[in-house]
Design a protein around this motif. Structure first.
Motif, PDB file in Angstrom:
ATOM      1  N   MET A  50     -19.886 -11.217 -27.091  1.00  0.00           N
ATOM      2  CA  MET A  50     -20.927 -12.167 -27.451  1.00  0.00           C
ATOM      3  C   MET A  50     -20.465 -12.826 -28.753  1.00  0.00           C
ATOM      4  SD  MET A  50     -24.895 -11.659 -28.736  1.00  0.00           S
ATOM      5  CE  MET A  50     -25.408 -10.703 -27.321  1.00  0.00           C
ATOM      6  N   GLN A  76     -21.358 -15.221 -23.466  1.00  0.00           N
ATOM      7  CA  GLN A  76     -22.608 -15.047 -24.204  1.00  0.00           C
ATOM      8  C   GLN A  76     -22.385 -15.477 -25.644  1.00  0.00           C
ATOM      9  OE1 GLN A  76     -25.620 -12.899 -22.965  1.00  0.00           O
ATOM     10  NE2 GLN A  76     -26.603 -13.964 -24.676  1.00  0.00           N
ATOM     11  N   PRO A  96     -25.415 -18.319 -21.711  1.00  0.00           N
ATOM     12  CA  PRO A  96     -26.547 -17.584 -22.278  1.00  0.00           C
ATOM     13  C   PRO A  96     -26.459 -17.488 -23.801  1.00  0.00           C
ATOM     14  CG  PRO A  96     -25.712 -16.461 -20.344  1.00  0.00           C
ATOM     15  CD  PRO A  96     -24.736 -17.546 -20.644  1.00  0.00           C
ATOM     16  N   GLU A 117     -32.483 -16.499 -24.716  1.00  0.00           N
ATOM     17  CA  GLU A 117     -32.838 -15.092 -24.564  1.00  0.00           C
ATOM     18  C   GLU A 117     -33.484 -14.592 -25.855  1.00  0.00           C
ATOM     19  OE1 GLU A 117     -29.229 -13.199 -23.270  1.00  0.00           O
ATOM     20  OE2 GLU A 117     -29.175 -14.356 -21.414  1.00  0.00           O
TER      21      GLU A 117
END
Length: 398
Positions: A50, A76, A96, A117
């Motif tokens: 991420m 991510q 995301p 998110e």
């Protein structure tokens, strides 16, 4: 795309930056170095990355870095604020994006409208997200935040059972991840990281105890990836290491990283300062002999620390020279010595390489009495940024 009619979140500082900015002071960002670091950290961790791009991608530029990482196939991204997430969506980032900061109830609908998110850190926060999701008629994708030792946000790990129960049974929330944050992983000798890992794994085991699917577990920050392979789990969250900078003097370079940011300026004035004359505010520095002094057009108004007054160094023509006198808001002075030479428009390197020498962000932070994070994130929007490498990034993003 969801959120097409977003409120204007333009940074007022952006109005300072014309299309072609020829200010002699600038930040150069090597996108290919970031790509190298991304791949090296992912290979070292043995887990997906991420990419943390909060705080203007640690001073490197939120949108250009995010678009580049997206083009490199990252799965991510992570930011701190909903405003950062909205800026990414507006710029065309589709991967995301997790907002890691604590949520403010009036903003929850903005998360959902833009497919951001959400970090949920308590049952009360879960209820706020559920309410917004139900009102919009769409499920929220959430990551549960467990506190294993930071005492910042998140449910204490020993009390996570009821929190996990509520999240798993929610009609309006889909639990994608569960995470915590390491407090001492920058120091490979600290025992706290192992303690936090055990607390985290104990909390995660509750999913098995209730027969629920295990979400993505992520715990490792930059220090975790560098020093503690056991904390890498299902995904890792490198921040400063992604940009090629060590998080702490105690950190070990277990991954071959490349610094991505250089801070450069140019000589705008040259003069001889006579022996006995003082330089800059407060007359704190006095020339001990006739010496040659140049002026460089950057100061603490750009985020260059005033604490480097009469302490910092720069590179001019491949040689180190000291900053003399106090760093001003927009300028500072450098002593070339009695025989030094420089001309107007000569490049001055504050962070980065010139010739056979280099000044690292870590060294600047140490001299300034702070941490590399503060140096990078303090470099503000008044300094134009230019990008090299990254042929796959849309040039309009830069």
């Amino acid at each position: 795309m969801p959120g097409a009619n977003l409120p204007d979140m333009t940074d007022p500082a952006d109005s300072f930056r014309p299309e072609a900015n020829d200010r002699p002071t600038r930040i150069r960002v090597d996108l290919d170095a970031i790509g190298h670091n991304f791949r090296a950290l992912q290979a070292h961790a043995g887990a997906p990355v991420m990419g943390i791009v909060k705080a203007n991608a640690y001073g490197h530029g939120l949108v250009p870095v995010a678009l580049y990482l997206q083009a490199q196939g990252i799965g991510q991204l992570g930011v701190a604020l909903v405003e950062e997430g909205l800026a990414l969506r507006r710029a065309g980032v589709t991967v995301p994006v997790l907002v890691m900061g604590g949520i403010h109830a009036p903003q929850v609908s903005q998360f959902l409208a833009c497919d951001l998110e959400v970090t949920v850190s308590s049952i009360a926060k879960l209820r706020q997200v559920e309410q917004a999701a139900e009102s919009l008629g769409r499920k929220a994708v959430i990551h549960l935040k467990v506190d294993t030792g930071m005492e910042r946000i998140g449910v204490h790990s020993e009390n996570a059972g009821a929190f996990i129960d509520a999240a798993v049974s929610s009609r309006w929330c889909a639990v994608k991840g569960i995470y915590s944050h390491l407090a001492c992983s920058d120091d490979p000798a600290s025992p706290m990281t192992h303690e936090q890992l055990q607390r985290f794994l104990h909390a995660c085991s509750y999913f098995d105890r209730i027969g629920a699917p295990m979400p993505v577990r992520h715990l490792a920050n930059s220090g975790g990836v560098l020093h503690f392979p056991e904390v890498c789990l299902d995904m890792v969250r490198p921040g400063i290491a992604l940009y090629g900078v060590m998080p702490d003097p105690a950190s070990r370079p277990t991954v071959a990283l490349k610094p991505a940011l250089s801070l450069v300026s140019k000589v705008v004035y040259f003069k001889v300062v006579k022996a006995g004359r003082t330089v800059s505010y407060g007359a704190t520095w006095t020339a001990s002999e006739d010496t040659r002094v140049i002026t460089v057009p950057i100061g603490y108004g750009d985020g260059y620390p005033r604490s480097l007054s009469s302490r910092g160094e720069v590179l001019v023509r491949g040689e180190r020279h000291p900053i003399v006198g106090r760093v001003c808001m927009d300028q500072f002075m450098v002593d070339l010595g009695p025989a030094g030479t420089a001309y107007n428009e000569d490049e001055v390197v504050l962070i980065g390489r010139q010739g056979d020498d280099a000044i690292t962000c870590e060294a600047v932070a140490s001299t300034a009495g702070t941490i590399p994070y503060e140096i990078l994130t303090g470099l503000n929007a008044r300094i134009p940024r230019e990008y090299v490498g990254g042929a796959s990034i849309p040039r309009s993003a830069t």
